[in-house]
Scaffold this motif. Sequence first.
Motif, mmCIF file in Angstrom:
data_model
loop_
_atom_site.group_PDB
_atom_site.id
_atom_site.type_symbol
_atom_site.label_atom_id
_atom_site.label_comp_id
_atom_site.label_asym_id
_atom_site.label_seq_id
_atom_site.Cartn_x
_atom_site.Cartn_y
_atom_site.Cartn_z
ATOM 1 N N GLY A 172 0.787 -1.233 0.000
ATOM 2 C CA GLY A 172 0.000 0.000 0.000
ATOM 3 C C GLY A 172 0.816 1.279 0.000
ATOM 4 N N VAL A 173 2.099 1.209 0.395
ATOM 5 C CA VAL A 173 2.883 2.444 0.484
ATOM 6 C C VAL A 173 4.000 2.545 -0.551
ATOM 7 N N LEU A 174 4.488 1.417 -1.064
ATOM 8 C CA LEU A 174 5.572 1.461 -2.054
ATOM 9 C C LEU A 174 5.011 1.664 -3.454
ATOM 10 N N THR A 175 5.776 2.314 -4.298
ATOM 11 C CA THR A 175 5.418 2.445 -5.711
ATOM 12 C C THR A 175 6.597 2.017 -6.570
ATOM 13 N N TYR A 176 6.283 1.582 -7.771
ATOM 14 C CA TYR A 176 7.304 1.130 -8.716
ATOM 15 C C TYR A 176 7.780 2.317 -9.533
ATOM 16 N N THR A 177 9.082 2.390 -9.760
ATOM 17 C CA THR A 177 9.634 3.427 -10.617
ATOM 18 C C THR A 177 10.460 2.778 -11.704
ATOM 19 N N GLU A 178 10.306 3.242 -12.919
ATOM 20 C CA GLU A 178 11.083 2.696 -14.027
ATOM 21 C C GLU A 178 12.241 3.614 -14.384
ATOM 22 N N LYS A 179 12.455 4.657 -13.596
ATOM 23 C CA LYS A 179 13.492 5.625 -13.906
ATOM 24 C C LYS A 179 14.864 4.964 -13.925
ATOM 25 N N LYS A 180 15.601 5.209 -14.997
ATOM 26 C CA LYS A 180 16.968 4.719 -15.101
ATOM 27 C C LYS A 180 17.835 5.899 -15.511
ATOM 28 N N LYS B 105 17.112 3.243 -7.773
ATOM 29 C CA LYS B 105 16.398 2.767 -6.588
ATOM 30 C C LYS B 105 16.268 1.244 -6.569
ATOM 31 N N ALA B 106 17.391 0.579 -6.792
ATOM 32 C CA ALA B 106 17.421 -0.883 -6.760
ATOM 33 C C ALA B 106 17.906 -1.395 -5.417
ATOM 34 N N HIS B 107 18.199 -0.500 -4.499
ATOM 35 C CA HIS B 107 18.750 -0.894 -3.212
ATOM 36 C C HIS B 107 17.729 -0.679 -2.100
ATOM 37 N N LEU C 274 13.270 2.008 0.684
ATOM 38 C CA LEU C 274 12.547 2.273 1.933
ATOM 39 C C LEU C 274 12.584 3.748 2.316
ATOM 40 N N TYR C 275 13.633 4.453 1.948
ATOM 41 C CA TYR C 275 13.716 5.879 2.280
ATOM 42 C C TYR C 275 12.729 6.689 1.437
ATOM 43 N N ASP C 276 12.670 6.395 0.136
ATOM 44 C CA ASP C 276 11.808 7.158 -0.778
ATOM 45 C C ASP C 276 10.449 6.504 -1.019
ATOM 46 N N LEU C 277 10.277 5.267 -0.514
ATOM 47 C CA LEU C 277 9.054 4.484 -0.700
ATOM 48 C C LEU C 277 8.737 4.248 -2.175
ATOM 49 N N GLU C 278 9.803 4.102 -2.966
ATOM 50 C CA GLU C 278 9.652 3.738 -4.368
ATOM 51 C C GLU C 278 10.929 3.072 -4.850
ATOM 52 N N GLY C 279 10.790 2.200 -5.838
ATOM 53 C CA GLY C 279 11.958 1.522 -6.357
ATOM 54 C C GLY C 279 11.599 0.566 -7.469
#
Length: 168
Positions: free
Chosen positions: A66-74, A86-88, A93-98
Amino acid sequence: EGATPDIKNNKGYWVKGTYLYEKSKTRVLHHSIDKYIKENIHPYVKRARCKTEKDIVTAVYKYLAGVLTYTEKKEKKNGELLFPHKAHTIETLYDLEGVCQGIALSLIYVLREYEIECLYIRGYTDDDKPDANNGAPTHGWCLVKLDGTYYHMDLTWDLQQQDFQYFL
């Protein structure tokens, strides 16, 4: 730098590591994510009145979904694709996205707080082309051990969902 023995032929070699962040920044980020877990995830699990490891895994999975989101940014540098953004664990966990790796590693990080055995799995999806990524695995998810049995969990594909098709 540090010496690591080569056990096979009793020779030594030097390993030089690089860090994602400076040591002081890493400490601050770890403190921040540990505080987030303590102030948000632990109370959520407690409110769920978990009695078994499966209950804990379910609560943590549901919370993170419910809190994490997926990011495709490279990011690109000199025309080369760098490691996915954000593969780590610490970044996710710091940005709640990866990306999938960061999301899976974040789930593992939190579950290990509850001493639940959980492993990272690298593999392929049904949509992968044989020559994609030079043959290297393109996706990551988790394997959790509950009551002596291992189950797959793919939090990335269950983000923001209610039906959790990829849970256990």
